[in-house]
Design a protein around this motif. Sequence first.
Motif, PDB file in Angstrom:
ATOM      1  N   GLN A   1      68.059  36.142  70.746  1.00 54.76           N
ATOM      2  CA  GLN A   1      69.473  35.940  70.424  1.00 54.76           C
ATOM      3  C   GLN A   1      69.633  35.096  69.164  1.00 54.76           C
ATOM      4  O   GLN A   1      70.535  35.336  68.366  1.00 54.76           O
ATOM      5  CB  GLN A   1      70.177  35.275  71.602  1.00 54.76           C
ATOM      6  CG  GLN A   1      71.654  35.070  71.394  1.00 54.76           C
ATOM      7  CD  GLN A   1      72.311  34.477  72.626  1.00 54.76           C
ATOM      8  OE1 GLN A   1      71.888  34.757  73.735  1.00 54.76           O
ATOM      9  NE2 GLN A   1      73.329  33.671  72.419  1.00 54.76           N
ATOM     10  N   SER A   2      68.748  34.126  68.976  1.00 52.27           N
ATOM     11  CA  SER A   2      68.833  33.284  67.774  1.00 52.27           C
ATOM     12  C   SER A   2      68.537  34.098  66.517  1.00 52.27           C
ATOM     13  O   SER A   2      69.109  33.836  65.455  1.00 52.27           O
ATOM     14  CB  SER A   2      67.859  32.114  67.885  1.00 52.27           C
ATOM     15  OG  SER A   2      66.535  32.590  68.049  1.00 52.27           O
ATOM     16  N   THR A   3      67.683  35.097  66.631  1.00 54.25           N
ATOM     17  CA  THR A   3      67.404  35.964  65.488  1.00 54.25           C
ATOM     18  C   THR A   3      68.609  36.813  65.167  1.00 54.25           C
ATOM     19  O   THR A   3      68.944  37.037  63.996  1.00 54.25           O
ATOM     20  CB  THR A   3      66.178  36.852  65.782  1.00 54.25           C
ATOM     21  OG1 THR A   3      65.099  36.017  66.169  1.00 54.25           O
ATOM     22  CG2 THR A   3      65.782  37.655  64.571  1.00 54.25           C
ATOM     23  N   VAL A   4      69.279  37.296  66.192  1.00 60.93           N
ATOM     24  CA  VAL A   4      70.501  38.062  65.977  1.00 60.93           C
ATOM     25  C   VAL A   4      71.543  37.206  65.268  1.00 60.93           C
ATOM     26  O   VAL A   4      72.185  37.651  64.308  1.00 60.93           O
ATOM     27  CB  VAL A   4      71.061  38.599  67.325  1.00 60.93           C
ATOM     28  CG1 VAL A   4      72.432  39.245  67.134  1.00 60.93           C
ATOM     29  CG2 VAL A   4      70.097  39.582  67.944  1.00 60.93           C
ATOM     30  N   ALA A   5      71.680  35.958  65.712  1.00 65.18           N
ATOM     31  CA  ALA A   5      72.641  35.062  65.067  1.00 65.18           C
ATOM     32  C   ALA A   5      72.283  34.806  63.613  1.00 65.18           C
ATOM     33  O   ALA A   5      73.175  34.687  62.761  1.00 65.18           O
ATOM     34  CB  ALA A   5      72.693  33.739  65.846  1.00 65.18           C
ATOM     35  N   LYS A   6      71.011  34.767  63.331  1.00 63.46           N
ATOM     36  CA  LYS A   6      70.585  34.498  61.955  1.00 63.46           C
ATOM     37  C   LYS A   6      70.925  35.661  61.036  1.00 63.46           C
ATOM     38  O   LYS A   6      71.307  35.452  59.876  1.00 63.46           O
ATOM     39  CB  LYS A   6      69.076  34.239  61.934  1.00 63.46           C
ATOM     40  CG  LYS A   6      68.521  33.934  60.569  1.00 63.46           C
ATOM     41  CD  LYS A   6      67.128  33.377  60.591  1.00 63.46           C
ATOM     42  CE  LYS A   6      66.154  34.270  61.305  1.00 63.46           C
ATOM     43  NZ  LYS A   6      64.757  33.830  61.174  1.00 63.46           N
TER      44      LYS A   6
ATOM     45  N   ARG B   1      55.203  34.426  63.565  1.00 65.08           N
ATOM     46  CA  ARG B   1      55.993  35.474  64.192  1.00 65.08           C
ATOM     47  C   ARG B   1      55.952  36.738  63.344  1.00 65.08           C
ATOM     48  O   ARG B   1      55.951  36.668  62.123  1.00 65.08           O
ATOM     49  CB  ARG B   1      57.443  35.029  64.324  1.00 65.08           C
ATOM     50  CG  ARG B   1      57.634  33.904  65.286  1.00 65.08           C
ATOM     51  CD  ARG B   1      59.086  33.489  65.287  1.00 65.08           C
ATOM     52  NE  ARG B   1      59.254  32.356  66.156  1.00 65.08           N
ATOM     53  CZ  ARG B   1      60.025  32.384  67.228  1.00 65.08           C
ATOM     54  NH1 ARG B   1      60.692  33.461  67.532  1.00 65.08           N
ATOM     55  NH2 ARG B   1      60.137  31.328  67.985  1.00 65.08           N
ATOM     56  N   PRO B   2      55.967  37.880  63.999  1.00 63.57           N
ATOM     57  CA  PRO B   2      56.041  39.121  63.223  1.00 63.57           C
ATOM     58  C   PRO B   2      57.414  39.255  62.579  1.00 63.57           C
ATOM     59  O   PRO B   2      58.421  38.788  63.135  1.00 63.57           O
ATOM     60  CB  PRO B   2      55.797  40.212  64.265  1.00 63.57           C
ATOM     61  CG  PRO B   2      56.043  39.577  65.577  1.00 63.57           C
ATOM     62  CD  PRO B   2      55.803  38.104  65.417  1.00 63.57           C
ATOM     63  N   ARG B   3      57.450  39.877  61.444  1.00 63.85           N
ATOM     64  CA  ARG B   3      58.721  40.048  60.736  1.00 63.85           C
ATOM     65  C   ARG B   3      59.607  41.058  61.462  1.00 63.85           C
ATOM     66  O   ARG B   3      59.120  41.980  62.103  1.00 63.85           O
ATOM     67  CB  ARG B   3      58.472  40.514  59.312  1.00 63.85           C
ATOM     68  CG  ARG B   3      57.802  39.473  58.477  1.00 63.85           C
ATOM     69  CD  ARG B   3      58.022  39.787  57.018  1.00 63.85           C
ATOM     70  NE  ARG B   3      57.678  38.643  56.208  1.00 63.85           N
ATOM     71  CZ  ARG B   3      58.547  37.761  55.762  1.00 63.85           C
ATOM     72  NH1 ARG B   3      59.816  37.890  56.035  1.00 63.85           N
ATOM     73  NH2 ARG B   3      58.162  36.760  55.017  1.00 63.85           N
ATOM     74  N   ILE B   4      60.914  40.880  61.306  1.00 62.29           N
ATOM     75  CA  ILE B   4      61.883  41.808  61.862  1.00 62.29           C
ATOM     76  C   ILE B   4      62.003  42.973  60.884  1.00 62.29           C
ATOM     77  O   ILE B   4      62.115  42.769  59.669  1.00 62.29           O
ATOM     78  CB  ILE B   4      63.255  41.118  62.049  1.00 62.29           C
ATOM     79  CG1 ILE B   4      63.111  39.869  62.911  1.00 62.29           C
ATOM     80  CG2 ILE B   4      64.272  42.067  62.628  1.00 62.29           C
ATOM     81  CD1 ILE B   4      62.576  40.125  64.286  1.00 62.29           C
ATOM     82  N   SER B   5      61.980  44.192  61.399  1.00 62.46           N
ATOM     83  CA  SER B   5      62.028  45.355  60.517  1.00 62.46           C
ATOM     84  C   SER B   5      63.380  45.449  59.804  1.00 62.46           C
ATOM     85  O   SER B   5      64.401  44.922  60.270  1.00 62.46           O
ATOM     86  CB  SER B   5      61.769  46.639  61.311  1.00 62.46           C
ATOM     87  OG  SER B   5      62.851  46.885  62.184  1.00 62.46           O
TER      88      SER B   5
ATOM     89  N   GLY C   1      66.984  48.959  73.640  1.00 62.51           N
ATOM     90  CA  GLY C   1      65.531  48.854  73.671  1.00 62.51           C
ATOM     91  C   GLY C   1      64.931  48.029  72.553  1.00 62.51           C
ATOM     92  O   GLY C   1      63.719  48.039  72.352  1.00 62.51           O
ATOM     93  N   VAL C   2      65.759  47.291  71.825  1.00 61.31           N
ATOM     94  CA  VAL C   2      65.270  46.445  70.742  1.00 61.31           C
ATOM     95  C   VAL C   2      65.000  45.061  71.324  1.00 61.31           C
ATOM     96  O   VAL C   2      65.905  44.396  71.812  1.00 61.31           O
ATOM     97  CB  VAL C   2      66.300  46.353  69.587  1.00 61.31           C
ATOM     98  CG1 VAL C   2      65.788  45.447  68.495  1.00 61.31           C
ATOM     99  CG2 VAL C   2      66.616  47.733  69.046  1.00 61.31           C
ATOM    100  N   ASP C   3      63.753  44.639  71.308  1.00 57.97           N
ATOM    101  CA  ASP C   3      63.363  43.343  71.868  1.00 57.97           C
ATOM    102  C   ASP C   3      63.419  42.298  70.764  1.00 57.97           C
ATOM    103  O   ASP C   3      62.534  42.232  69.897  1.00 57.97           O
ATOM    104  CB  ASP C   3      61.959  43.429  72.465  1.00 57.97           C
ATOM    105  CG  ASP C   3      61.606  42.195  73.254  1.00 57.97           C
ATOM    106  OD1 ASP C   3      62.534  41.557  73.789  1.00 57.97           O
ATOM    107  OD2 ASP C   3      60.409  41.869  73.326  1.00 57.97           O
TER     108      ASP C   3
END
Length: 93
Positions: free
Chosen positions: A86-91, A47-51, A81-83
């Motif tokens: 939800q699990s990433t947001v929780a993390k 997966r690409p990293r989250i900025s 507009g941020v794709d």
Amino acid sequence: MPLLYATVASCPYRKLHPRRISQHPATPDRMGFRALWRWKSRPHGGRPRISRETRDLIRKISLANPLWGAPRIHGELKMLGVDIAQSTVAKYM
């Protein structure tokens, strides 16, 4: 016992005795090692990293709105507009 000796004597691997293999740098063993090393050293996918900005935004929204959970913040980020999942947001909350 003679049957076992006959089997070993007719084994084709006897031709591959260590003294009979050339130790030149371009032997097939060395080329196989190079191919293996190139394969092991390849860039791995994933997966690409989250900025950093996105992570900071998630944290800022989470601290500004303590009653909001991951689903609500995920919805707000989608509206911006941020794709992101939800699990990433929780993390990163």
